[in-house]
Design a protein around this motif. Structure first.
Motif, PDB file in Angstrom:
ATOM      1  N   LEU A 353      27.419  15.015   8.610  1.00 11.76           N
ATOM      2  CA  LEU A 353      28.426  14.183   9.592  1.00 11.76           C
ATOM      3  C   LEU A 353      27.586  12.969  10.279  1.00 11.76           C
ATOM      4  O   LEU A 353      28.252  11.914  10.564  1.00 11.76           O
ATOM      5  N   ALA A 354      26.106  13.193  10.651  1.00  8.76           N
ATOM      6  CA  ALA A 354      25.398  12.233  11.230  1.00  8.76           C
ATOM      7  C   ALA A 354      25.555  10.969  10.137  1.00  8.76           C
ATOM      8  O   ALA A 354      25.595   9.798  10.686  1.00  8.76           O
ATOM      9  N   MET A 355      25.432  11.290   8.883  1.00 12.75           N
ATOM     10  CA  MET A 355      24.871  10.154   7.860  1.00 12.75           C
ATOM     11  C   MET A 355      26.232   9.568   7.564  1.00 12.75           C
ATOM     12  O   MET A 355      26.588   8.367   7.518  1.00 12.75           O
ATOM     13  N   CYS A 356      27.356  10.235   7.718  1.00 11.42           N
ATOM     14  CA  CYS A 356      28.649   9.680   7.326  1.00 11.42           C
ATOM     15  C   CYS A 356      29.037   8.831   8.652  1.00 11.42           C
ATOM     16  O   CYS A 356      29.695   7.782   8.449  1.00 11.42           O
ATOM     17  N   ALA A 357      28.485   9.135   9.838  1.00 13.88           N
ATOM     18  CA  ALA A 357      29.042   8.177  10.976  1.00 13.88           C
ATOM     19  C   ALA A 357      28.134   6.776  11.126  1.00 13.88           C
ATOM     20  O   ALA A 357      28.682   5.687  11.589  1.00 13.88           O
ATOM     21  N   ALA A 358      26.944   6.693  10.024  1.00 12.44           N
ATOM     22  CA  ALA A 358      25.955   5.521  10.222  1.00 12.44           C
ATOM     23  C   ALA A 358      26.688   4.210   9.796  1.00 12.44           C
ATOM     24  O   ALA A 358      26.776   3.227  10.388  1.00 12.44           O
TER      25      ALA A 358
END
Length: 434
Positions: A353-358
């Motif tokens: 989720l964090a990587m997709c938000a970047a």
């Protein structure tokens, strides 16, 4: 989460040493890979491909990777992956010596290193609570030391070392990173074995991956812990996209000054990681997470309004301290409350989720700066981070955190998410994950 009286086991020292050595190698390669690519092409899109390739594995295989880690022996996964990454880096090093290095090869290596990072990081996250018997206080102390070493090696020592080694030849920093992975593999191989949870019924990989993701979204505390870095990445990447231009146009900094600005942020990160456990004991983990969200938002607001580089450096140091503390407290809490058989999948889901938000944050920062003003992305990022205080206060409050810890205790008698425990429900009512 209270202060424990036990000592960190000897095995943790070896794990800390392995990750410290590996982080130093990461810092070397993170600085050297873009510079090596720059010797091959001046095309910004080609350079972006090399940079983006390392993040793709988390977007493509994040949850599935966590499901595999939950099936495999975690210690073996770590040392095999590091050994494989050491061998992998020998390929571009040999290509550099033979003068056949290319952008496609660098992108492929970056992608495969990202795959290795996915499996190693997930396995290490799942292994640590087993090594420390899921003791919340020990987990905070351990994560504080791991985070501090990672920041020091990858943020301070590694990048200048990578630049210096590159001056000796394009193959040298790649070989240095390979050596760091080999040493890490040897150290991890000596770690104590821990019992591997074996499910009573083996389901399909996709079903197991969905179960892990569903567990995060059904649990209010875990969802809050996952949303925090996701929203944070949108905000921080919006800032990072324009930070160099902001430093040049608004603060009058040259390349050297910009480097010092980033060092101020890393220094704050070290401080935050060091005081995280004390902050958690003083305020409670839930309140501490709320305070760090507010601190990050106010710091970025201060950066946007900074009249000179000194105020900007102070603002970034404060922001880094908030981030450093958060990155100790949040993973420690997650490791303490997630059942061992689900640890890999829950950790990888949160990271994905964090990587997709970047990239969302990077696009948002570029668009706002183009459409409005160079400071607009900073104000927008500050607003997002300050909004996270409300999310954190409701989803990861001290009351909910304590309820989740009670449910996860050996005598808790349940593996259900803490958000389904009536004791976890406060005045905010039922969770809304839509």
């Amino acid at each position: 989460m209270t202060q424990g009286t036990g000592k960190l086991p000897t095995g943790f020292g070896r794990l800390w040493t392995a990750q410290t050595v590996s982080s130093l190698g990461d810092g070397v390669s993170h600085a050297a890979l873009p510079l090596i690519a720059l010797t091959l092409t001046q095309d910004p899109m080609a350079l972006a491909v090399v940079t983006a390739a390392g993040t793709l594995p988390w977007l493509l295989f994040g949850v599935l990777g966590g499901a595999l880690v939950d099936r495999w022996d975690r210690r073996s996964t770590m040392w095999v992956v590091d050994a494989a990454r050491a061998v992998l880096l020998a390929i571009p090093a040999a290509a550099a010596v033979l003068d056949v290095l290319s952008i496609p090869l660098l992108a492929a290596v970056a992608f495969l290193l990202g795959v290795g990072g996915l499996f190693f990081d997930t396995a290490a996250t799942a292994y640590l609570p087993d090594l420390l018997h899921r003791d919340p206080a020990l987990l905070e102390r351990a994560n504080s030391r791991l985070r501090g070493a990672q920041t020091a090696m990858s943020g301070f020592a590694g990048p200048p070392a990578g630049s210096a080694l590159l001056a000796l030849g394009r193959a040298v920093p790649l070989l240095a990173d390979a050596v760091s992975f080999a040493l890490s593999a040897l150290l991890v191989r000596t770690l104590p074995a821990v019992p591997r949870p074996v499910p009573e019924v083996r389901e399909s990989l996709l079903r197991e991956a969905r179960a892990g993701a569903s567990y995060v979204f059904r649990d209010r505390v875990l969802l809050g812990l996952a949303l925090r870095p996701a929203v944070g990445n949108v905000a921080f990447l919006a800032v990072e996209t324009v930070l160099a231009l902001f430093a040049h146009d608004r603060l009058g900094l040259d390349t050297y000054g910009f480097g010092l600005l980033l060092t101020a942020e890393a220094t704050g990160g070290l401080l935050g990681a060091g005081i995280a456990s004390h902050l958690g004991r003083l305020l409670g983990t839930g309140t501490a997470l709320t305070c760090t969200a507010a601190l990050e938002g106010l710091a970025i607001l201060g950066l946007a309004a900074a009249p000179n580089p000194y105020v900007a450096g102070l603002a970034l140091a404060v922001c880094g301290a908030g981030m450093g503390a958060t990155m100790v407290l949040a993973p420690s809490l997650r490791q303490a409350i997630v059942p061992a058989p689900l640890m890999g999948r829950v950790a990888s889901t949160s990271r994905m989720l964090a990587m997709c938000a970047a990239p969302v944050g990077a696009f948002l920062g570029g668009w706002l700066a183009t459409a409005y003003d160079i400071r607009t992305p900073l104000f927008a990022a500050a607003g997002l981070l300050l909004a996270m205080t409300a999310v954190t206060a409701s989803m990861t409050s001290n009351r909910r955190v304590e309820a989740a810890l009670r449910a996860a205790a050996p005598d808790g008698g349940t593996d259900r998410p803490a958000s389904q425990d009536p004791a976890a429900e406060g005045v905010w009512g039922a969770p809304n994950v839509s």
